[in-house]
Design a protein around this motif. Structure first.
Motif, PDB file in Angstrom:
ATOM      1  N   UNK A  49       0.830  -1.207   0.000  1.00  0.00           N
ATOM      2  CA  UNK A  49       0.000   0.000   0.000  1.00  0.00           C
ATOM      3  C   UNK A  49       0.864   1.258   0.000  1.00  0.00           C
ATOM      4  N   UNK A  50       1.945   1.245   0.748  1.00  0.00           N
ATOM      5  CA  UNK A  50       2.856   2.390   0.788  1.00  0.00           C
ATOM      6  C   UNK A  50       3.453   2.641  -0.592  1.00  0.00           C
ATOM      7  N   UNK A  51       3.910   1.598  -1.242  1.00  0.00           N
ATOM      8  CA  UNK A  51       4.488   1.728  -2.582  1.00  0.00           C
ATOM      9  C   UNK A  51       3.441   2.245  -3.563  1.00  0.00           C
ATOM     10  N   UNK A  52       2.238   1.698  -3.515  1.00  0.00           N
ATOM     11  CA  UNK A  52       1.163   2.133  -4.408  1.00  0.00           C
ATOM     12  C   UNK A  52       0.833   3.609  -4.181  1.00  0.00           C
ATOM     13  N   UNK A  53       0.740   4.019  -2.913  1.00  0.00           N
ATOM     14  CA  UNK A  53       0.426   5.401  -2.575  1.00  0.00           C
ATOM     15  C   UNK A  53       1.525   6.349  -3.063  1.00  0.00           C
ATOM     16  N   UNK A  54       2.767   5.956  -2.874  1.00  0.00           N
ATOM     17  CA  UNK A  54       3.884   6.792  -3.312  1.00  0.00           C
ATOM     18  C   UNK A  54       3.922   6.889  -4.838  1.00  0.00           C
ATOM     19  N   UNK A  55       3.586   5.807  -5.500  1.00  0.00           N
ATOM     20  CA  UNK A  55       3.557   5.795  -6.961  1.00  0.00           C
ATOM     21  C   UNK A  55       2.475   6.750  -7.481  1.00  0.00           C
ATOM     22  N   UNK A  56       1.309   6.728  -6.850  1.00  0.00           N
ATOM     23  CA  UNK A  56       0.221   7.631  -7.238  1.00  0.00           C
ATOM     24  C   UNK A  56       0.608   9.090  -7.021  1.00  0.00           C
ATOM     25  N   UNK A  57       1.244   9.374  -5.888  1.00  0.00           N
ATOM     26  CA  UNK A  57       1.693  10.734  -5.606  1.00  0.00           C
ATOM     27  C   UNK A  57       2.718  11.207  -6.623  1.00  0.00           C
ATOM     28  N   UNK A  58       3.616  10.326  -7.002  1.00  0.00           N
ATOM     29  CA  UNK A  58       4.643  10.682  -7.986  1.00  0.00           C
ATOM     30  C   UNK A  58       4.020  10.931  -9.363  1.00  0.00           C
ATOM     31  N   UNK A  59       3.021  10.140  -9.720  1.00  0.00           N
ATOM     32  CA  UNK A  59       2.361  10.288 -11.008  1.00  0.00           C
ATOM     33  C   UNK A  59       1.542  11.583 -11.082  1.00  0.00           C
ATOM     34  N   UNK A  60       0.964  11.981  -9.948  1.00  0.00           N
ATOM     35  CA  UNK A  60       0.123  13.181  -9.952  1.00  0.00           C
ATOM     36  C   UNK A  60       0.932  14.464  -9.807  1.00  0.00           C
ATOM     37  N   UNK A  61       2.197  14.349  -9.478  1.00  0.00           N
ATOM     38  CA  UNK A  61       3.037  15.550  -9.289  1.00  0.00           C
ATOM     39  C   UNK A  61       3.606  16.061 -10.575  1.00  0.00           C
TER      40      UNK A  61
END
Length: 61
Positions: A49-61
């Motif tokens: 979940x942490x990896x998925x959340x960080x990936x989403x944040x990176x994609x939206x930035x």
């Protein structure tokens, strides 16, 4: 059977970070954990979940 709960050391190895980083993430409530007796354990799903959340944040930035 795959482990459901990881020690902070095992979680650090899975995520490729230092053990102190795991404790920092737990302290900041970024990484879910639970306490059983005197041990602090990290659900294996929380690492994903942490990896998925960080990936989403990176994609939206």
């Amino acid at each position: 059977m795959e482990k459901l709960l990881l020690s902070p050391e095992e979680a650090a190895e899975v995520l490729g970070v230092a053990r102190s980083t795991i404790y920092d993430l737990i302290r900041m409530r970024t990484l879910a954990s639970l306490k059983i007796g005197r041990r602090r354990l990290v659900p294996a799903a929380a690492c994903q979940e942490l990896v998925d959340r960080m990936r989403l944040e990176a994609d939206s930035a």
